[in-house]
Write a protein that holds these residues in place. Structure first.
Motif, PDB file in Angstrom:
ATOM      1  N   GLU A   1      -4.419   8.221  -2.781  1.00 16.84           N
ATOM      2  CA  GLU A   1      -5.379   8.616  -1.927  1.00 16.84           C
ATOM      3  C   GLU A   1      -4.996   7.514  -0.626  1.00 16.84           C
ATOM      4  O   GLU A   1      -5.041   8.001   0.695  1.00 16.84           O
ATOM      5  CB  GLU A   1      -6.760   7.295  -2.301  1.00 16.84           C
ATOM      6  CG  GLU A   1      -7.380   8.288  -0.808  1.00 16.84           C
ATOM      7  CD  GLU A   1      -7.908   9.855  -0.257  1.00 16.84           C
ATOM      8  OE1 GLU A   1      -8.654  10.273   0.773  1.00 16.84           O
ATOM      9  OE2 GLU A   1      -7.601  10.036  -0.987  1.00 16.84           O
ATOM     10  N   SER A   2      -4.347   6.432  -0.666  1.00 17.71           N
ATOM     11  CA  SER A   2      -3.354   5.821   0.456  1.00 17.71           C
ATOM     12  C   SER A   2      -2.355   6.159   1.011  1.00 17.71           C
ATOM     13  O   SER A   2      -2.073   5.900   1.675  1.00 17.71           O
ATOM     14  CB  SER A   2      -2.905   4.542  -0.439  1.00 17.71           C
ATOM     15  OG  SER A   2      -1.891   4.240  -0.960  1.00 17.71           O
TER      16      SER A   2
ATOM     17  N   ALA B   1      -6.909   5.929  -6.657  1.00 17.49           N
ATOM     18  CA  ALA B   1      -6.677   5.325  -4.802  1.00 17.49           C
ATOM     19  C   ALA B   1      -6.054   4.615  -3.690  1.00 17.49           C
ATOM     20  O   ALA B   1      -5.146   4.871  -3.605  1.00 17.49           O
ATOM     21  CB  ALA B   1      -7.898   3.278  -4.989  1.00 17.49           C
ATOM     22  N   GLU B   2      -4.926   4.645  -5.314  1.00 16.68           N
ATOM     23  CA  GLU B   2      -3.059   4.803  -4.760  1.00 16.68           C
ATOM     24  C   GLU B   2      -3.355   6.081  -3.823  1.00 16.68           C
ATOM     25  O   GLU B   2      -1.902   5.868  -3.185  1.00 16.68           O
ATOM     26  CB  GLU B   2      -2.334   4.575  -5.305  1.00 16.68           C
ATOM     27  CG  GLU B   2      -2.305   2.610  -6.899  1.00 16.68           C
ATOM     28  CD  GLU B   2      -3.352   2.096  -7.568  1.00 16.68           C
ATOM     29  OE1 GLU B   2      -3.642   1.287  -7.728  1.00 16.68           O
ATOM     30  OE2 GLU B   2      -4.091   3.611  -8.036  1.00 16.68           O
TER      31      GLU B   2
ATOM     32  N   PRO C   1      -3.470  -4.091  -2.711  1.00 15.61           N
ATOM     33  CA  PRO C   1      -4.262  -2.521  -3.029  1.00 15.61           C
ATOM     34  C   PRO C   1      -5.909  -2.811  -4.094  1.00 15.61           C
ATOM     35  O   PRO C   1      -5.417  -3.500  -5.036  1.00 15.61           O
ATOM     36  CB  PRO C   1      -3.462  -1.281  -2.989  1.00 15.61           C
ATOM     37  CG  PRO C   1      -2.647  -2.069  -3.398  1.00 15.61           C
ATOM     38  CD  PRO C   1      -2.289  -2.785  -3.513  1.00 15.61           C
TER      39      PRO C   1
ATOM     40  N   ALA D   1      -3.127   6.575   4.415  1.00 14.38           N
ATOM     41  CA  ALA D   1      -2.749   5.600   5.661  1.00 14.38           C
ATOM     42  C   ALA D   1      -1.524   6.259   6.398  1.00 14.38           C
ATOM     43  O   ALA D   1      -1.279   5.356   7.683  1.00 14.38           O
ATOM     44  CB  ALA D   1      -2.474   4.410   4.554  1.00 14.38           C
TER      45      ALA D   1
ATOM     46  N   GLY E   1       1.445   3.908  -3.240  1.00 10.50           N
ATOM     47  CA  GLY E   1       1.301   5.864  -2.845  1.00 10.50           C
ATOM     48  C   GLY E   1       1.965   6.695  -2.561  1.00 10.50           C
ATOM     49  O   GLY E   1       2.411   6.919  -3.611  1.00 10.50           O
TER      50      GLY E   1
ATOM     51  N   VAL F   1       0.607  -1.193  -0.630  1.00  9.48           N
ATOM     52  CA  VAL F   1       0.146   0.172   0.162  1.00  9.48           C
ATOM     53  C   VAL F   1       0.904   1.389  -0.504  1.00  9.48           C
ATOM     54  O   VAL F   1       0.982   2.092  -0.515  1.00  9.48           O
ATOM     55  CB  VAL F   1      -0.516  -0.082   1.313  1.00  9.48           C
ATOM     56  CG1 VAL F   1      -1.895   1.260   1.614  1.00  9.48           C
ATOM     57  CG2 VAL F   1      -2.345  -0.956   1.114  1.00  9.48           C
ATOM     58  N   GLU F   2       1.620   1.155   0.529  1.00  7.17           N
ATOM     59  CA  GLU F   2       2.912   2.522   0.748  1.00  7.17           C
ATOM     60  C   GLU F   2       3.608   2.689  -0.172  1.00  7.17           C
ATOM     61  O   GLU F   2       4.032   3.413  -0.910  1.00  7.17           O
ATOM     62  CB  GLU F   2       3.534   2.605   1.834  1.00  7.17           C
ATOM     63  CG  GLU F   2       2.462   2.320   3.415  1.00  7.17           C
ATOM     64  CD  GLU F   2       3.539   2.861   4.973  1.00  7.17           C
ATOM     65  OE1 GLU F   2       3.358   3.324   5.244  1.00  7.17           O
ATOM     66  OE2 GLU F   2       4.079   2.052   5.107  1.00  7.17           O
TER      67      GLU F   2
ATOM     68  N   ARG G   1      -0.160  -3.669   3.901  1.00  4.86           N
ATOM     69  CA  ARG G   1      -0.151  -2.016   4.794  1.00  4.86           C
ATOM     70  C   ARG G   1       0.338  -2.112   5.403  1.00  4.86           C
ATOM     71  O   ARG G   1       0.999  -2.738   6.279  1.00  4.86           O
ATOM     72  CB  ARG G   1      -1.796  -1.824   4.594  1.00  4.86           C
ATOM     73  CG  ARG G   1      -2.728  -3.619   5.712  1.00  4.86           C
ATOM     74  CD  ARG G   1      -3.753  -3.352   6.105  1.00  4.86           C
ATOM     75  NE  ARG G   1      -4.652  -4.315   7.386  1.00  4.86           N
ATOM     76  CZ  ARG G   1      -4.073  -4.166   8.367  1.00  4.86           C
ATOM     77  NH1 ARG G   1      -3.500  -2.825   9.136  1.00  4.86           N
ATOM     78  NH2 ARG G   1      -4.621  -5.087   9.197  1.00  4.86           N
TER      79      ARG G   1
END
Length: 399
Positions: A328-329, A325-326, A394, A332, A246, A242-243, A368
């Motif tokens: 916005e991640s 989506a990425e 993701p 996190a 991002g 996830v990161e 994540r």
């Protein structure tokens, strides 16, 4: 020095993974064995150290496609490392490994680097994330490079995952940045005004024996003439997918946004070198608590405030690039804290750096960042490593 043709804002992602002994949690010098068992695979490479493998995406249009490449390569590694009792994890540094006992891959370019740089070169026990973004016109490369330097410290803060060195808490969020800049061609890039000036610089470096080719220039942000990209190299290795996504999305959006501004005839802002160097140090030292210089006028702002504004301003660009989506991640990381904060919390709660290593192993499995509450629960349970499983990917945005 020709600059290859590439499609605008296509991208590629490189992610360096640690090979960790499941029993001792220390690094294992087994990359040669792993790569031999992998065979020819364009998405799995060796690196300078024998404790490292690198997962590389193809040249793709979207961040989701890059992350899918890397997740599939990760999955191919699992049945190979499992019988070796090796875990895969990632971060800018290992929480307690001794840098002076690590082995270097048997390759001429690495031997030459270690011979020249001696102690500093031998202990490059660091792991990074690199993001390439395609540039369709060579005349845009250097203006975009300079503009990126107004925001690379923010990327550095978000990705900071190297608070430890040889088992000691350094007081830095990103000690990797401090280590890597010891190499003679690493660190913040020179901001040059023309491609011809860059060619002259490279020619001088080759002529005087500093480098043999352009790939030995290891700037935090550099052109990649062979691929036709700008490569952002300032980020610590992400600890989870996830990161990783991002950071890739934020980088892609920044490059595309700067490219659009050039198309409109705007002049891109650039920081003087002393601001760039100061920002790099502040982000390495203070991470998410850094107050960074955001423009050539010397405006200062807390990094999290700037990142929040960037996410809002770049949202339309992300939607067009298919990475909303990425992008916005990234929130996190803002919610859970950067990896260095999570590692320090785990180590403090357990009074042991081994807890930080176990956290890294858990996060790569989860795909994540773990929340503070999850870290507390894992520490209380001993954060025992379970069966190795593929990371969760993701979700891909719908178009």
């Amino acid at each position: 020095m020709p600059f290859a043709r590439s499609e605008r804002s296509t991208l590629g992602v490189e992610w360096e993974l640690q090979l960790v002994d499941r029993d001792s949690l220390d690094l294992r010098q087994c990359a040669a064995d792993v790569l031999r068992l992998v065979g020819e695979d364009p998405h799995i490479h060796g690196e300078m150290m024998l404790n490292t493998v690198e997962l590389v995406s193809g040249a793709r249009h979207t961040v989701a496609e890059c992350i899918e490449d890397i997740a599939l390569a990760y999955g191919r590694l699992l049945p190979i490392v499992e019988p070796l009792r090796v875990e895969l994890a990632s971060a800018g540094t290992h929480p307690f490994a001794d840098p002076l006992v690590q082995k270097v891959t048997d390759a001429e370019r690495y031997a030459r680097l270690v011979e020249r740089t001696r102690l500093w070169g031998h202990q490059m026990l660091i792991f990074g994330t690199h993001v390439h973004v395609g540039i369709e016109d060579r005349s845009k490369v250097l203006p975009i490079l300079s503009a990126l330097l107004t925001r690379t410290a923010h990327l550095q803060c978000l990705s900071a995952s190297s608070p430890f060195w040889a088992g000691a808490s350094t007081g830095y969020a990103d000690n990797r940045a401090m280590m890597f800049q010891q190499l003679p061609t690493a660190g913040a890039p020179h901001q040059l005004d023309s491609w011809e000036e860059l060619e002259g610089f490279v020619g001088d470096m080759v002529h005087t024996g500093v480098i043999e080719d352009f790939t030995e220039i290891r700037w935090d942000v550099r052109p990649s003439p062979r691929l036709g990209t700008i490569e952002v190299r300032s980020c610590d290795a992400a600890t989870n997918l996830v990161e990783l996504g991002g950071i890739a999305a934020l980088t892609q959006c920044l490059v595309e946004d700067f490219s659009r501004r050039l198309d409109r005839g705007e002049e891109l802002d650039a920081l003087p070198p002393w601001y760039v160097n100061e920002n790099k140090w502040r982000s390495a030292r203070y991470g998410m608590d850094a107050i960074l210089i955001t423009d050539s006028a010397g405006t200062e702002e807390l990094v999290t405030d700037t990142v929040e504004r960037m996410l809002t301003e770049l949202a339309p660009v992300a939607e067009e690039l298919g990475c909303e989506a990425e992008l916005e991640s990234v929130r996190a990381t803002l919610a859970a804290g950067a990896s260095y904060q999570r590692q320090l919390a785990a180590a403090k709660a357990a009074s042991s750096n081994e807890a930080a290593m176990r956290l890294l192993m858990e996060e790569v499995r989860a795909g994540r960042p773990l929340s503070p509450a999850e870290i507390t629960a894992l520490v209380s349970d001993g954060i025992r490593p379970g069966p190795v499983a593929p990371p969760r990917r993701p979700s891909r945005p719908r178009h």
